[in-house]
Design an enzyme around this catalytic site. Structure first.
Site, short mmCIF file in Angstrom:
data_model
loop_
_atom_site.label_atom_id
_atom_site.label_comp_id
_atom_site.label_asym_id
_atom_site.label_seq_id
_atom_site.Cartn_x
_atom_site.Cartn_y
_atom_site.Cartn_z
N TYR A 167 0.83 -1.21 0.00
CA TYR A 167 0.00 0.00 0.00
C TYR A 167 0.87 1.26 0.00
O TYR A 167 0.64 2.20 -0.78
CB TYR A 167 -0.91 -0.04 1.23
CG TYR A 167 -1.87 1.11 1.36
CD1 TYR A 167 -3.04 1.17 0.57
CD2 TYR A 167 -1.67 2.13 2.28
CE1 TYR A 167 -3.93 2.22 0.70
CE2 TYR A 167 -2.56 3.18 2.41
CZ TYR A 167 -3.69 3.23 1.62
OH TYR A 167 -4.58 4.27 1.77
N LYS B 155 1.16 4.19 -2.92
CA LYS B 155 0.86 5.61 -2.66
C LYS B 155 2.10 6.49 -2.88
O LYS B 155 1.97 7.64 -3.28
CB LYS B 155 0.31 5.78 -1.25
CG LYS B 155 -1.04 5.07 -1.02
CD LYS B 155 -2.14 5.60 -1.94
CE LYS B 155 -3.50 5.04 -1.58
NZ LYS B 155 -4.58 5.59 -2.43
P1 NDP Z 1 -13.20 2.53 1.28
O1 NDP Z 1 -12.68 1.15 1.42
O2 NDP Z 1 -14.23 3.04 2.22
O3 NDP Z 1 -13.74 2.74 -0.23
C1 NDP Z 1 -12.92 2.39 -1.31
C2 NDP Z 1 -13.57 2.81 -2.60
O4 NDP Z 1 -12.73 2.40 -3.67
C3 NDP Z 1 -14.93 2.17 -2.82
O5 NDP Z 1 -15.79 3.10 -3.44
C4 NDP Z 1 -14.60 1.02 -3.76
O6 NDP Z 1 -15.67 0.65 -4.61
C5 NDP Z 1 -13.51 1.63 -4.60
N1 NDP Z 1 -12.68 0.63 -5.26
C6 NDP Z 1 -11.91 -0.31 -4.68
N2 NDP Z 1 -11.31 -1.08 -5.63
C7 NDP Z 1 -11.70 -0.57 -6.83
C8 NDP Z 1 -11.42 -0.91 -8.18
N3 NDP Z 1 -10.60 -1.93 -8.52
N4 NDP Z 1 -12.01 -0.17 -9.16
C9 NDP Z 1 -12.82 0.86 -8.85
N5 NDP Z 1 -13.14 1.22 -7.59
C10 NDP Z 1 -12.58 0.51 -6.59
O7 NDP Z 1 -11.90 3.46 1.29
P2 NDP Z 1 -11.66 4.93 1.83
O8 NDP Z 1 -12.83 5.78 1.54
O9 NDP Z 1 -11.16 4.85 3.20
O10 NDP Z 1 -10.43 5.36 0.92
C11 NDP Z 1 -10.57 6.16 -0.26
C12 NDP Z 1 -9.17 6.54 -0.73
O11 NDP Z 1 -8.50 7.25 0.31
C13 NDP Z 1 -8.29 5.35 -1.07
O12 NDP Z 1 -7.48 5.66 -2.18
C14 NDP Z 1 -7.43 5.18 0.17
O13 NDP Z 1 -6.23 4.54 -0.11
C15 NDP Z 1 -7.26 6.62 0.58
N6 NDP Z 1 -6.92 6.80 1.98
C16 NDP Z 1 -7.77 6.41 2.98
C17 NDP Z 1 -7.42 6.61 4.31
C18 NDP Z 1 -8.31 6.24 5.44
O14 NDP Z 1 -7.86 6.41 6.60
N7 NDP Z 1 -9.53 5.76 5.24
C19 NDP Z 1 -6.14 7.21 4.66
C20 NDP Z 1 -5.33 7.59 3.54
C21 NDP Z 1 -5.72 7.37 2.27
P3 NDP Z 1 -16.74 -0.50 -4.17
O15 NDP Z 1 -17.46 0.00 -2.95
O16 NDP Z 1 -17.65 -0.58 -5.33
O17 NDP Z 1 -15.94 -1.72 -3.90
#
Ligand code: NDP
Length: 236
Positions: free
Chosen positions: A144, A148
């Protein structure tokens, strides 16, 4: 935007709609009905589409459909991301590949497809959602963190290539945000983190969305190739 079905992505979509944007919501497994309902309250255009960002043909098709149905593509938000955590010495090839293919190649797929219509229009804003751990590392998250960190190099290179066409490319790097992704953390890990975050709380999706809206707005028209950290002071 990608990953609009859950977590941070929902709040980004809603905040962009609130700021006056039409939003093309993409999801992988979870139809973003609730996001669409909230977005539509602001009266802008809203279209939902299934898209696995790791698949090049799906990314190309989504960008094409977005341009057709929305009448153009001004702002790309690469928010889709996954974790498959494990210690380096035990990490499976598939866990490495899945995370890189979604988080890094997915953003690349979307940027390559989206920069064509943006170059034609001589306008674009690309915002890649990174992570604080892409700058500081984290045990158990080699895949991961690498994805990033890679996103930062991808962003900086694209920023240099595309600036002359008025396309700005930046990263928003959230710290620890309360979503499904952080739900599974143990109480001890959460307590240790809380102690390390100067503002002494996890962030919200709304905290991240504000930074995205800023980078999509005219207020940031002299900012490109940057990493905007949204982490309550965890990393500075
Ligand atoms: P969630 O797990 O809550 O949501 C992830 C989202 O990404 C969902 O909408 C999911 O779609 C989508 N997704 C996953 N795989 C795919 C794929 N192959 N193609 C298209 N869509 C995909 O994650 P967060 O909201 O927590 O995270 C959002 C972003 O922020 C990410 O990039 C994460 O790395 C980053 N981030 C999050 C942090 C945190 O503390 N939460 C901290 C730092 C960064 P579906 O629901 O349809 O599966």
């Amino acid at each position: 935007m990608t990953g609009a079905s859950r977590g941070i992505g929902v709040e980004i979509a809603v905040a962009l709609a609130e700021a006056g944007a039409g939003v093309y919501l993409t999801y992988n497994n979870t139809p973003p009905d609730e996001t669409a309902r909230r977005v539509s309250e602001f009266g802008g255009k809203c279209v939902s589409a299934k898209l696995d960002v790791s698949k090049t043909d799906e990314a190309d098709a989504a960008v094409k459909e977005c341009v057709e149905k929305m009448g153009g593509l001004d702002i790309l938000v690469n928010n889709a991301g996954i974790t498959k955590d494990g210690l380096l010495m035990r990490m499976k090839d598939s866990d490495w590949d899945d995370v890189m293919n979604t988080n890094l190649k997915g953003a690349f797929n979307m940027m390559r497809a989206a920069c064509r219509p943006m170059m034609k229009n001589r306008f674009g804003r690309i915002i890649n959602v990174g992570s604080v751990v892409g700058s500081m590392g984290n045990p158990g998250q080699a895949n991961y963190c690498a994805s990033k960190a890679g996103l930062i190099g991808l962003t900086q290179s694209a920023a240099k290539e595309l600036a002359s066409r008025n396309i700005l490319v930046n990263v928003v790097a959230p710290g620890f945000i309360t979503t499904d992704m952080t739900e599974g953390m143990g109480a001890d890990a959460k307590k240790a983190l809380m102690d390390a975050i100067p503002v002494a709380r996890f962030g919200s999706g709304r905290d991240v969305a504000g930074a995205v809206v800023f980078l999509a707005s005219d207020a940031s028209s002299y900012i490109t190739g940057q990493v905007l950290h949204v982490n309550g002071g965890l990393y500075m």
